[in-house]
Design a protein around this motif. Sequence first.
Motif, PDB file in Angstrom:
ATOM      1  N   PRO A   2     -14.128  12.859   7.480  1.00 24.95           N
ATOM      2  CA  PRO A   2     -13.468  11.705   8.247  1.00 24.95           C
ATOM      3  C   PRO A   2     -12.575  10.903   7.453  1.00 24.95           C
ATOM      4  O   PRO A   2     -12.692  10.927   6.114  1.00 24.95           O
ATOM      5  CB  PRO A   2     -14.599  10.784   8.603  1.00 24.95           C
ATOM      6  N   ILE A   3     -11.553  10.362   7.570  1.00 23.53           N
ATOM      7  CA  ILE A   3     -10.576   9.665   7.250  1.00 23.53           C
ATOM      8  C   ILE A   3     -11.114   8.305   7.040  1.00 23.53           C
ATOM      9  O   ILE A   3     -11.513   7.521   7.816  1.00 23.53           O
ATOM     10  CB  ILE A   3      -9.127   9.775   8.050  1.00 23.53           C
ATOM     11  N   SER A   4     -10.874   7.665   5.831  1.00 26.62           N
ATOM     12  CA  SER A   4     -11.401   6.341   5.159  1.00 26.62           C
ATOM     13  C   SER A   4     -10.417   5.576   6.025  1.00 26.62           C
ATOM     14  O   SER A   4      -9.175   5.565   6.487  1.00 26.62           O
ATOM     15  CB  SER A   4     -11.247   6.258   3.944  1.00 26.62           C
ATOM     16  N   PRO A   5     -10.659   4.340   6.163  1.00 27.28           N
ATOM     17  CA  PRO A   5      -9.914   3.049   6.777  1.00 27.28           C
ATOM     18  C   PRO A   5      -8.873   3.035   5.814  1.00 27.28           C
ATOM     19  O   PRO A   5      -8.787   3.111   4.589  1.00 27.28           O
ATOM     20  CB  PRO A   5     -10.963   1.994   6.879  1.00 27.28           C
ATOM     21  N   VAL A   6      -7.831   2.459   6.379  1.00 24.99           N
ATOM     22  CA  VAL A   6      -6.529   1.906   5.725  1.00 24.99           C
ATOM     23  C   VAL A   6      -6.951   0.913   4.830  1.00 24.99           C
ATOM     24  O   VAL A   6      -7.626  -0.143   5.182  1.00 24.99           O
ATOM     25  CB  VAL A   6      -5.606   1.466   6.549  1.00 24.99           C
ATOM     26  N   SER A   7      -6.404   0.729   3.567  1.00 21.24           N
ATOM     27  CA  SER A   7      -6.497  -0.324   2.511  1.00 21.24           C
ATOM     28  C   SER A   7      -6.091  -1.545   3.238  1.00 21.24           C
ATOM     29  O   SER A   7      -4.871  -1.498   3.723  1.00 21.24           O
ATOM     30  CB  SER A   7      -5.748  -0.101   1.440  1.00 21.24           C
ATOM     31  N   PRO A   8      -6.832  -2.522   3.273  1.00 24.13           N
ATOM     32  CA  PRO A   8      -6.378  -3.910   3.624  1.00 24.13           C
ATOM     33  C   PRO A   8      -5.047  -4.344   2.832  1.00 24.13           C
ATOM     34  O   PRO A   8      -4.212  -4.972   3.625  1.00 24.13           O
ATOM     35  CB  PRO A   8      -7.516  -4.819   3.263  1.00 24.13           C
ATOM     36  N   TRP A   9      -4.838  -3.965   1.903  1.00 27.57           N
ATOM     37  CA  TRP A   9      -3.754  -4.328   0.935  1.00 27.57           C
ATOM     38  C   TRP A   9      -2.521  -3.549   1.760  1.00 27.57           C
ATOM     39  O   TRP A   9      -1.506  -4.173   1.693  1.00 27.57           O
ATOM     40  CB  TRP A   9      -3.696  -3.835  -0.476  1.00 27.57           C
ATOM     41  N   VAL A  10      -2.537  -2.272   2.068  1.00 25.11           N
ATOM     42  CA  VAL A  10      -1.413  -1.537   2.815  1.00 25.11           C
ATOM     43  C   VAL A  10      -1.475  -1.973   4.030  1.00 25.11           C
ATOM     44  O   VAL A  10      -0.182  -2.357   4.443  1.00 25.11           O
ATOM     45  CB  VAL A  10      -1.934   0.004   2.824  1.00 25.11           C
ATOM     46  N   SER A  11      -2.452  -2.418   4.645  1.00 26.63           N
ATOM     47  CA  SER A  11      -2.017  -2.973   6.223  1.00 26.63           C
ATOM     48  C   SER A  11      -1.502  -4.343   6.071  1.00 26.63           C
ATOM     49  O   SER A  11      -0.689  -4.636   6.935  1.00 26.63           O
ATOM     50  CB  SER A  11      -3.577  -2.858   7.024  1.00 26.63           C
ATOM     51  N   ARG A  12      -1.932  -5.197   5.111  1.00 24.62           N
ATOM     52  CA  ARG A  12      -1.320  -6.451   5.167  1.00 24.62           C
ATOM     53  C   ARG A  12       0.344  -6.530   4.856  1.00 24.62           C
ATOM     54  O   ARG A  12       0.930  -7.249   5.458  1.00 24.62           O
ATOM     55  CB  ARG A  12      -2.227  -7.185   4.048  1.00 24.62           C
ATOM     56  N   PHE A  13       0.607  -5.487   4.080  1.00 22.74           N
ATOM     57  CA  PHE A  13       1.955  -5.433   3.864  1.00 22.74           C
ATOM     58  C   PHE A  13       2.888  -4.293   4.177  1.00 22.74           C
ATOM     59  O   PHE A  13       4.173  -4.166   3.832  1.00 22.74           O
ATOM     60  CB  PHE A  13       2.170  -5.781   2.189  1.00 22.74           C
ATOM     61  N   GLY A  14       2.205  -3.411   4.879  1.00 23.57           N
ATOM     62  CA  GLY A  14       2.926  -2.287   5.552  1.00 23.57           C
ATOM     63  C   GLY A  14       3.853  -2.599   6.445  1.00 23.57           C
ATOM     64  O   GLY A  14       4.829  -2.186   6.561  1.00 23.57           O
ATOM     65  N   GLY A  15       3.838  -3.766   6.842  1.00 26.19           N
ATOM     66  CA  GLY A  15       4.943  -4.253   7.857  1.00 26.19           C
ATOM     67  C   GLY A  15       6.243  -4.433   7.107  1.00 26.19           C
ATOM     68  O   GLY A  15       7.262  -4.716   7.872  1.00 26.19           O
ATOM     69  N   LEU A  16       6.107  -4.912   5.944  1.00 29.35           N
ATOM     70  CA  LEU A  16       7.483  -5.024   5.075  1.00 29.35           C
ATOM     71  C   LEU A  16       8.298  -3.797   4.662  1.00 29.35           C
ATOM     72  O   LEU A  16       9.231  -4.039   4.229  1.00 29.35           O
ATOM     73  CB  LEU A  16       7.096  -5.733   3.769  1.00 29.35           C
ATOM     74  N   ALA A 167     -15.621  -3.575  -6.726  1.00 33.22           N
ATOM     75  CA  ALA A 167     -14.604  -3.059  -7.782  1.00 33.22           C
ATOM     76  C   ALA A 167     -13.700  -4.000  -8.421  1.00 33.22           C
ATOM     77  O   ALA A 167     -13.527  -5.070  -7.709  1.00 33.22           O
ATOM     78  CB  ALA A 167     -13.803  -2.021  -7.015  1.00 33.22           C
ATOM     79  N   MET A 168     -13.423  -3.640  -9.416  1.00 33.26           N
ATOM     80  CA  MET A 168     -12.160  -4.366 -10.005  1.00 33.26           C
ATOM     81  C   MET A 168     -10.794  -3.769  -9.923  1.00 33.26           C
ATOM     82  O   MET A 168     -10.744  -2.556  -9.869  1.00 33.26           O
ATOM     83  CB  MET A 168     -12.413  -4.606 -11.549  1.00 33.26           C
ATOM     84  N   VAL A 169      -9.877  -4.509  -9.164  1.00 35.09           N
ATOM     85  CA  VAL A 169      -8.830  -3.834  -8.868  1.00 35.09           C
ATOM     86  C   VAL A 169      -7.513  -4.666  -9.231  1.00 35.09           C
ATOM     87  O   VAL A 169      -7.496  -6.036  -9.346  1.00 35.09           O
ATOM     88  CB  VAL A 169      -8.589  -3.514  -7.371  1.00 35.09           C
ATOM     89  N   GLN A 170      -6.499  -3.868  -9.176  1.00 32.96           N
ATOM     90  CA  GLN A 170      -5.008  -4.762  -9.525  1.00 32.96           C
ATOM     91  C   GLN A 170      -4.152  -4.082  -8.599  1.00 32.96           C
ATOM     92  O   GLN A 170      -4.169  -2.954  -7.987  1.00 32.96           O
ATOM     93  CB  GLN A 170      -4.666  -4.504 -10.912  1.00 32.96           C
ATOM     94  N   ARG A 171      -3.347  -5.041  -7.911  1.00 33.05           N
ATOM     95  CA  ARG A 171      -2.593  -4.485  -6.985  1.00 33.05           C
ATOM     96  C   ARG A 171      -1.054  -5.317  -6.774  1.00 33.05           C
ATOM     97  O   ARG A 171      -1.301  -6.701  -7.075  1.00 33.05           O
ATOM     98  CB  ARG A 171      -3.243  -4.605  -5.217  1.00 33.05           C
ATOM     99  N   ILE A 172      -0.221  -4.525  -6.486  1.00 33.23           N
ATOM    100  CA  ILE A 172       1.053  -5.618  -6.189  1.00 33.23           C
ATOM    101  C   ILE A 172       1.824  -5.157  -5.068  1.00 33.23           C
ATOM    102  O   ILE A 172       1.846  -4.061  -4.509  1.00 33.23           O
ATOM    103  CB  ILE A 172       1.951  -5.013  -7.563  1.00 33.23           C
ATOM    104  N   CYS A 173       2.889  -6.154  -4.461  1.00 34.20           N
ATOM    105  CA  CYS A 173       3.622  -5.756  -3.488  1.00 34.20           C
ATOM    106  C   CYS A 173       5.047  -6.288  -4.026  1.00 34.20           C
ATOM    107  O   CYS A 173       5.105  -7.597  -4.435  1.00 34.20           O
ATOM    108  CB  CYS A 173       3.332  -6.356  -1.976  1.00 34.20           C
ATOM    109  N   ALA A 174       5.999  -5.718  -4.214  1.00 37.19           N
ATOM    110  CA  ALA A 174       7.363  -5.777  -4.807  1.00 37.19           C
ATOM    111  C   ALA A 174       8.465  -5.277  -4.177  1.00 37.19           C
ATOM    112  O   ALA A 174       8.512  -4.182  -3.713  1.00 37.19           O
ATOM    113  CB  ALA A 174       7.189  -5.671  -6.448  1.00 37.19           C
ATOM    114  N   VAL A 175       9.516  -6.009  -4.080  1.00 39.42           N
ATOM    115  CA  VAL A 175      10.702  -5.383  -3.568  1.00 39.42           C
ATOM    116  C   VAL A 175      11.757  -5.426  -4.813  1.00 39.42           C
ATOM    117  O   VAL A 175      11.937  -6.313  -5.558  1.00 39.42           O
ATOM    118  CB  VAL A 175      11.284  -6.509  -2.768  1.00 39.42           C
TER     119      VAL A 175
END
Length: 188
Positions: A2-16, A167-175
């Motif tokens: 089964p495919i895991s759910p989309v990351s909330p980070w990707v769904s939050r910024f995917g529209g950009l 988990a400890m994570v690091q994430r970024i959205c940049a242009v």
Amino acid sequence: MPISPVSPWVSRFGGLLPAGLVLDLACGNGRHAAWLAQRGLEVLAVDRNPELLAEITAPGVQTQQIDLEAGPSEPLSSLFLPQRFSAVVVTNYLHRPLFPLILASVARQGVLLYETFAAGNEQFGKPSNPDFLLQPGELLALLAADAASSWRVLAFEDGYLAGPKPAMVQRICAVKQAGASVSALRIA
């Protein structure tokens, strides 16, 4: 599988993510590639595992098998052409030698969405090897060190996530922009 759910980070910024070819790097079974293609984007899903790539059947998604950690090779050099991608999406994957190639392959006004495990994650399980954990502020530092481009940071997080598992994570959205500095914009 089964495919895991989309990351909330990707769904939050995917529209950009702008139109053009989007790279889903180390895509696994393509959960993000399929989600992005459903939103009308053209996606290239790259992974080393042919079995996982075979599971990706979403229209608008091309797949390519490449061992991203094999060192300099023709497949890698032809993948990471300068300014090739309108966006690059990476989740739960870290191979530091690829960072300069990833950054150079994002087109002007293109978007980098990157999310992976960070130092401190060893208290929650795997990954626990420091080679696979970002150091505090490492993604910001990488963008600041990109002498060829400037990056506008739309969002950055570095810390604890309770779910889907602790988990400890690091994430970024940049242009990517012209110039030579990192600027930041806070999104509430």
